[in-house]
Structures are given as C-alpha cells and as structure tokens.
Design a protein around this motif. Structure first.
Motif, PDB file in Angstrom:
ATOM      1  N   LEU A  46       0.227  45.714  85.515  1.00  0.00           N
ATOM      2  CA  LEU A  46       0.015  47.146  85.722  1.00  0.00           C
ATOM      3  C   LEU A  46      -0.841  47.741  84.609  1.00  0.00           C
ATOM      4  O   LEU A  46      -1.742  48.555  84.863  1.00  0.00           O
ATOM      5  N   VAL A  47      -0.576  47.331  83.377  1.00  0.00           N
ATOM      6  CA  VAL A  47      -1.379  47.797  82.244  1.00  0.00           C
ATOM      7  C   VAL A  47      -2.833  47.352  82.431  1.00  0.00           C
ATOM      8  O   VAL A  47      -3.764  48.132  82.194  1.00  0.00           O
ATOM      9  N   ALA A  48      -3.025  46.131  82.876  1.00  0.00           N
ATOM     10  CA  ALA A  48      -4.381  45.625  83.113  1.00  0.00           C
ATOM     11  C   ALA A  48      -5.087  46.466  84.169  1.00  0.00           C
ATOM     12  O   ALA A  48      -6.265  46.807  84.019  1.00  0.00           O
ATOM     13  N   GLY A  49      -4.383  46.812  85.229  1.00  0.00           N
ATOM     14  CA  GLY A  49      -4.975  47.636  86.281  1.00  0.00           C
ATOM     15  C   GLY A  49      -5.406  49.006  85.772  1.00  0.00           C
ATOM     16  O   GLY A  49      -6.492  49.497  86.110  1.00  0.00           O
ATOM     17  N   VAL A  50      -4.572  49.625  84.950  1.00  0.00           N
ATOM     18  CA  VAL A  50      -4.906  50.934  84.387  1.00  0.00           C
ATOM     19  C   VAL A  50      -6.130  50.821  83.478  1.00  0.00           C
ATOM     20  O   VAL A  50      -7.075  51.607  83.589  1.00  0.00           O
ATOM     21  N   PHE A  51      -6.130  49.835  82.584  1.00  0.00           N
ATOM     22  CA  PHE A  51      -7.282  49.659  81.695  1.00  0.00           C
ATOM     23  C   PHE A  51      -8.548  49.322  82.471  1.00  0.00           C
ATOM     24  O   PHE A  51      -9.648  49.759  82.096  1.00  0.00           O
ATOM     25  N   PHE A  52      -8.419  48.566  83.550  1.00  0.00           N
ATOM     26  CA  PHE A  52      -9.570  48.222  84.377  1.00  0.00           C
ATOM     27  C   PHE A  52     -10.211  49.487  84.943  1.00  0.00           C
ATOM     28  O   PHE A  52     -11.429  49.677  84.874  1.00  0.00           O
ATOM     29  N   LEU A  53      -9.394  50.372  85.502  1.00  0.00           N
ATOM     30  CA  LEU A  53      -9.917  51.613  86.065  1.00  0.00           C
ATOM     31  C   LEU A  53     -10.515  52.512  84.986  1.00  0.00           C
ATOM     32  O   LEU A  53     -11.585  53.113  85.181  1.00  0.00           O
ATOM     33  N   LEU A  54      -9.856  52.590  83.838  1.00  0.00           N
ATOM     34  CA  LEU A  54     -10.362  53.423  82.747  1.00  0.00           C
ATOM     35  C   LEU A  54     -11.697  52.903  82.210  1.00  0.00           C
ATOM     36  O   LEU A  54     -12.617  53.681  81.953  1.00  0.00           O
ATOM     37  N   THR A  55     -11.799  51.594  82.044  1.00  0.00           N
ATOM     38  CA  THR A  55     -13.040  51.039  81.489  1.00  0.00           C
ATOM     39  C   THR A  55     -14.205  51.217  82.460  1.00  0.00           C
ATOM     40  O   THR A  55     -15.313  51.564  82.045  1.00  0.00           O
ATOM     41  N   LEU A  56     -13.961  51.028  83.742  1.00  0.00           N
ATOM     42  CA  LEU A  56     -15.049  51.211  84.707  1.00  0.00           C
ATOM     43  C   LEU A  56     -15.466  52.673  84.804  1.00  0.00           C
ATOM     44  O   LEU A  56     -16.664  52.978  84.906  1.00  0.00           O
ATOM     45  N   PHE A  57     -14.500  53.573  84.764  1.00  0.00           N
ATOM     46  CA  PHE A  57     -14.843  54.994  84.821  1.00  0.00           C
ATOM     47  C   PHE A  57     -15.663  55.408  83.593  1.00  0.00           C
ATOM     48  O   PHE A  57     -16.719  56.041  83.717  1.00  0.00           O
ATOM     49  N   ALA A  58     -15.173  55.056  82.408  1.00  0.00           N
ATOM     50  CA  ALA A  58     -15.887  55.441  81.181  1.00  0.00           C
ATOM     51  C   ALA A  58     -17.271  54.797  81.135  1.00  0.00           C
ATOM     52  O   ALA A  58     -18.243  55.444  80.731  1.00  0.00           O
ATOM     53  N   LEU A  59     -17.380  53.546  81.546  1.00  0.00           N
ATOM     54  CA  LEU A  59     -18.685  52.884  81.564  1.00  0.00           C
ATOM     55  C   LEU A  59     -19.637  53.605  82.510  1.00  0.00           C
ATOM     56  O   LEU A  59     -20.791  53.848  82.173  1.00  0.00           O
ATOM     57  N   SER A  60     -19.157  53.967  83.682  1.00  0.00           N
ATOM     58  CA  SER A  60     -20.030  54.645  84.643  1.00  0.00           C
ATOM     59  C   SER A  60     -20.484  56.008  84.123  1.00  0.00           C
ATOM     60  O   SER A  60     -21.626  56.410  84.356  1.00  0.00           O
ATOM     61  N   VAL A  61     -19.625  56.708  83.404  1.00  0.00           N
ATOM     62  CA  VAL A  61     -20.019  57.996  82.812  1.00  0.00           C
ATOM     63  C   VAL A  61     -21.090  57.774  81.745  1.00  0.00           C
ATOM     64  O   VAL A  61     -22.092  58.491  81.696  1.00  0.00           O
ATOM     65  N   ALA A  62     -20.892  56.786  80.896  1.00  0.00           N
ATOM     66  CA  ALA A  62     -21.870  56.509  79.832  1.00  0.00           C
ATOM     67  C   ALA A  62     -23.218  56.092  80.398  1.00  0.00           C
ATOM     68  O   ALA A  62     -24.266  56.461  79.859  1.00  0.00           O
ATOM     69  N   LEU A  63     -23.200  55.350  81.501  1.00  0.00           N
ATOM     70  CA  LEU A  63     -24.453  54.843  82.068  1.00  0.00           C
ATOM     71  C   LEU A  63     -25.264  55.917  82.793  1.00  0.00           C
ATOM     72  O   LEU A  63     -26.378  55.653  83.243  1.00  0.00           O
ATOM     73  N   ARG A  64     -24.728  57.129  82.881  1.00  0.00           N
ATOM     74  CA  ARG A  64     -25.531  58.243  83.395  1.00  0.00           C
ATOM     75  C   ARG A  64     -26.660  58.562  82.417  1.00  0.00           C
ATOM     76  O   ARG A  64     -27.702  59.068  82.827  1.00  0.00           O
ATOM     77  N   THR A  65     -26.423  58.284  81.143  1.00  0.00           N
ATOM     78  CA  THR A  65     -27.390  58.631  80.098  1.00  0.00           C
ATOM     79  C   THR A  65     -28.026  57.403  79.460  1.00  0.00           C
ATOM     80  O   THR A  65     -29.217  57.389  79.184  1.00  0.00           O
ATOM     81  N   ILE A  66     -27.225  56.375  79.222  1.00  0.00           N
ATOM     82  CA  ILE A  66     -27.703  55.166  78.538  1.00  0.00           C
ATOM     83  C   ILE A  66     -28.251  54.195  79.585  1.00  0.00           C
ATOM     84  O   ILE A  66     -27.675  54.050  80.671  1.00  0.00           O
ATOM     85  N   ASP A  67     -29.344  53.520  79.261  1.00  0.00           N
ATOM     86  CA  ASP A  67     -29.901  52.518  80.169  1.00  0.00           C
ATOM     87  C   ASP A  67     -28.854  51.461  80.504  1.00  0.00           C
ATOM     88  O   ASP A  67     -28.075  51.046  79.636  1.00  0.00           O
ATOM     89  N   VAL A  68     -28.866  51.014  81.743  1.00  0.00           N
ATOM     90  CA  VAL A  68     -27.854  50.067  82.222  1.00  0.00           C
ATOM     91  C   VAL A  68     -27.819  48.790  81.388  1.00  0.00           C
ATOM     92  O   VAL A  68     -26.743  48.335  80.982  1.00  0.00           O
TER      93      VAL A  68
END
Length: 121
Positions: A46-68
């Motif tokens: 369950l902890v892995a699932g939560v961290f998985f969703l958090l990391t993908l969300f934060a990465l997608s937000v950052a990639l709005r500005t930073i080159d992929v």
C-alpha cells in the motif's frame, strides 16, 4: 531583469523543487517495493502504491516546465542513488566502495544536467 524573466526564473525554480520532491517520492517507492517482498506484504504494498502515485504526479507537474529528457534522467538518478544509499540502512543490503564510486558518478551527472538546463538567450 524584467518581470517576465523573473516570473520565468521563479517558475523554473519551482519546477526543479517539484522534481526533487518527485525524486524523493521515487526513493520511497523503490524502498517500499523492496519491503513489499514482491507485493506479498500488504502494508508495504500500500505504501508503494501511494508513493508510486505521488512520484508520477510530481514528475508530471515538473515536466510541464523542465524538458522531458533532463527531468526524467534527473528523477531516475535521484531515485537510483537514494534507494542505493538507503537500502543498506533499511534492508540487509550492502554498499561497497565500488558502488559508492558509481553512485558519485550518477550524482555528478544529475548535477551536470541541472547546470545545463538554462533557458536559451
């Protein structure tokens, strides 16, 4: 520096902070996956699932500005180094001098990528 340039610089700085947060979430995900023992331990899974969703969300937000390419490489480097350094602390893993040397190379690469991410003039 103009107001537009200041706003753009602030936006880039925030994106890099979000990317660092995404990297921290990636470390949490990697360690939780290790603790889940192949997703057979429910709490770690369950902890892995939560961290998985958090990391993908934060990465997608950052990639709005930073080159992929830069963002993804940085995120993966943070996750790899963090998991390699904390694995021996939390689990029965080893960190040899050779591994530490190569981790230092990854860290240098991540820093170099950050320094190369300058807006074009």
């Amino acid at each position: 520096m103009s107001a537009t340039a200041t706003t753009a610089a602030t936006r880039r700085a925030r994106a890099w902070l979000v990317l660092l947060l995404a990297g921290a979430f990636e470390v949490g995900y990697a360690l939780a996956v290790g603790g889940s023992q192949g997703f057979t331990v429910l709490s770690w899974s369950l902890v892995a699932g939560v961290f998985f969703l958090l990391t993908l969300f934060a990465l997608s937000v950052a990639l709005r500005t930073i080159d992929v390419g830069i963002g993804y490489a940085t995120w993966a480097g943070i996750g790899a180094v963090g998991a390699a350094l904390l694995g021996p602390v939390l689990f029965d893993e080893s960190l040899t001098a050779v591994r530490a040397c190569w981790l230092a190379v990854i860290i240098a690469g991540v820093v170099w990528l950050k320094l190369s991410d300058r807006p074009e003039r």
